[in-house]
Scaffold this motif. Structure first.
Motif, short mmCIF file in Angstrom:
data_model
loop_
_atom_site.label_atom_id
_atom_site.label_comp_id
_atom_site.label_asym_id
_atom_site.label_seq_id
_atom_site.Cartn_x
_atom_site.Cartn_y
_atom_site.Cartn_z
N SER A 89 42.53 37.73 39.10
CA SER A 89 43.84 38.15 38.63
C SER A 89 43.77 38.67 37.19
CB SER A 89 44.80 36.96 38.69
OG SER A 89 45.97 37.21 37.95
N THR A 90 44.30 39.87 36.96
CA THR A 90 44.34 40.39 35.58
C THR A 90 45.22 39.51 34.71
OG1 THR A 90 46.13 41.95 36.07
CG2 THR A 90 43.87 42.78 36.23
N ARG A 91 46.23 38.88 35.30
CA ARG A 91 47.08 37.96 34.54
C ARG A 91 46.27 36.75 34.07
NH1 ARG A 91 52.74 37.05 34.77
NH2 ARG A 91 53.29 35.93 32.89
N ALA A 92 45.40 36.24 34.94
CA ALA A 92 44.53 35.12 34.57
C ALA A 92 43.58 35.53 33.46
CB ALA A 92 43.76 34.62 35.78
N ILE A 93 43.06 36.75 33.54
CA ILE A 93 42.14 37.24 32.51
C ILE A 93 42.86 37.30 31.17
CG2 ILE A 93 40.65 39.15 31.81
CD1 ILE A 93 39.94 37.52 34.51
N LYS A 94 44.05 37.88 31.16
CA LYS A 94 44.81 38.02 29.91
C LYS A 94 45.15 36.66 29.32
CE LYS A 94 48.76 40.27 27.81
NZ LYS A 94 49.75 41.34 27.97
N GLU A 95 45.50 35.70 30.17
CA GLU A 95 45.91 34.38 29.69
C GLU A 95 44.72 33.47 29.39
OE1 GLU A 95 48.93 33.75 28.79
OE2 GLU A 95 49.63 35.68 29.57
N ASN A 99 39.04 29.08 34.42
CA ASN A 99 38.60 28.04 35.34
C ASN A 99 39.04 28.29 36.78
OD1 ASN A 99 37.29 26.51 33.34
ND2 ASN A 99 39.25 25.68 32.68
N LEU A 100 39.59 29.46 37.04
CA LEU A 100 40.01 29.81 38.39
C LEU A 100 38.85 30.38 39.19
CD1 LEU A 100 43.41 31.57 37.58
CD2 LEU A 100 43.04 29.22 38.34
N ASP A 101 38.97 30.31 40.50
CA ASP A 101 37.96 30.91 41.37
C ASP A 101 37.99 32.43 41.27
OD1 ASP A 101 36.90 28.56 42.37
OD2 ASP A 101 38.24 28.49 44.11
N TYR A 102 37.03 33.02 41.92
CA TYR A 102 36.94 34.47 42.07
C TYR A 102 36.55 35.17 40.77
CZ TYR A 102 39.38 32.91 46.19
OH TYR A 102 39.73 32.21 47.31
N ASP A 103 35.66 34.56 40.03
CA ASP A 103 34.95 35.21 38.93
C ASP A 103 35.80 35.51 37.69
OD1 ASP A 103 32.51 35.39 40.59
OD2 ASP A 103 33.79 36.72 41.76
N SER A 104 36.83 34.75 37.47
CA SER A 104 37.65 34.95 36.27
C SER A 104 36.84 34.88 34.97
CB SER A 104 38.81 33.95 36.22
OG SER A 104 39.73 34.23 37.23
N PRO A 105 35.90 33.90 34.81
CA PRO A 105 35.16 33.87 33.55
C PRO A 105 34.29 35.11 33.34
CG PRO A 105 34.47 32.05 34.98
CD PRO A 105 35.56 32.79 35.68
N PHE A 106 33.72 35.65 34.40
CA PHE A 106 32.88 36.83 34.26
C PHE A 106 33.70 38.04 33.84
CE2 PHE A 106 30.39 40.47 35.66
CZ PHE A 106 29.15 40.15 35.13
N VAL A 107 34.87 38.23 34.47
CA VAL A 107 35.72 39.37 34.12
C VAL A 107 36.31 39.17 32.72
CG1 VAL A 107 37.73 40.76 34.76
CG2 VAL A 107 36.22 39.83 36.54
N PHE A 108 36.70 37.95 32.39
CA PHE A 108 37.21 37.67 31.04
C PHE A 108 36.17 38.08 30.00
CE2 PHE A 108 37.60 35.09 27.25
CZ PHE A 108 38.95 35.23 26.93
N ALA A 109 34.92 37.67 30.21
CA ALA A 109 33.86 38.02 29.27
C ALA A 109 33.64 39.52 29.21
CB ALA A 109 32.56 37.31 29.65
N ALA A 110 33.76 40.22 30.33
CA ALA A 110 33.55 41.68 30.36
C ALA A 110 34.51 42.40 29.43
CB ALA A 110 33.70 42.21 31.78
N VAL A 111 35.71 41.86 29.25
CA VAL A 111 36.71 42.54 28.42
C VAL A 111 37.00 41.84 27.10
CG1 VAL A 111 37.83 43.55 30.44
CG2 VAL A 111 38.71 41.40 29.52
#
Length: 189
Positions: A89-95, A99-111
């Motif tokens: 979720s882009t909302r999860a990335i922004k916030e 700790n959510l499933d589906y690679d949130s930490p990897f995408v968060f780090a990418a941006v």
């Protein structure tokens, strides 16, 4: 394929995209005391990286995370044992909900990863000598509908970078302000 199924989908380009191989949310560079780069990890920064976003309802995560979801067809790291990425979720990335499933930490780090340089004295001793919190995740973009114009979607992934404010205040002024029950807000960047 998702568009053929009627699911809104768009291509996203992230400039200065971090590849955080150990999911510590930073891109770490190590140097020795002579300044030579030590290759101790596989973290890197790519000029750009491209993925897709699709619009989903997230019954598994709750309605707060509905909306655009990151799907990367070219993942470079395994997730739960296989090469996959998303839907994050882009909302999860922004916030910062990493700790959510589906690679949130990897995408968060990418941006939004920090680029950190470490001086390594020995296997047990290192010192952080430089940190750049603004380098990663620039001009996150998609193509406008019906035109070749760029649409900046950075605000969907991260809050605006705070400009660094530099000022000096004497200790006595600071102490007096606390005694007067006033607060001084200092933003560290």
């Amino acid at each position: 394929v998702l568009r053929c199924l009627g699911i809104p989908t768009r291509v996203i380009t992230n400039f200065n995209s971090a590849h955080d191989s150990n999911i510590n949310l930073s891109i770490d560079k190590y140097i020795d005391i002579s300044g030579k780069t030590l290759h101790l990890n596989e973290d890197s920064v790519w000029n750009f990286h491209v993925w897709n976003e699709s619009w989903f309802t997230r019954r598994d995560l709750g309605s707060f995370y509905d909306g655009w979801q990151v799907l990367d067809a070219t993942p470079q790291e395994k997730s739960k044992g296989i090469y996959q990425c998303g839907p994050a979720s882009t909302r999860a990335i922004k916030e910062g909900d990493v700790n959510l499933d589906y690679d949130s930490p990897f995408v968060f780090a990418a941006v939004n990863a920090d680029c950190v340089t470490w001086l390594r004295y020995s296997k047990k001793r290192k010192e952080r000598i430089y940190s750049n919190t603004r380098k990663i995740g620039k001009f996150i973009s998609t193509k406008a509908v019906g035109t070749n114009s760029r649409v900046d979607v950075t605000a969907n992934y991260k809050y605006p970078e705070v400009k660094e404010i530099s000022f000096k205040i004497s200790y006595s002024e600071y102490k007096n302000s606390l005694m007067d029950d006033r607060k001084i807000l200092v933003t560290a960047v």
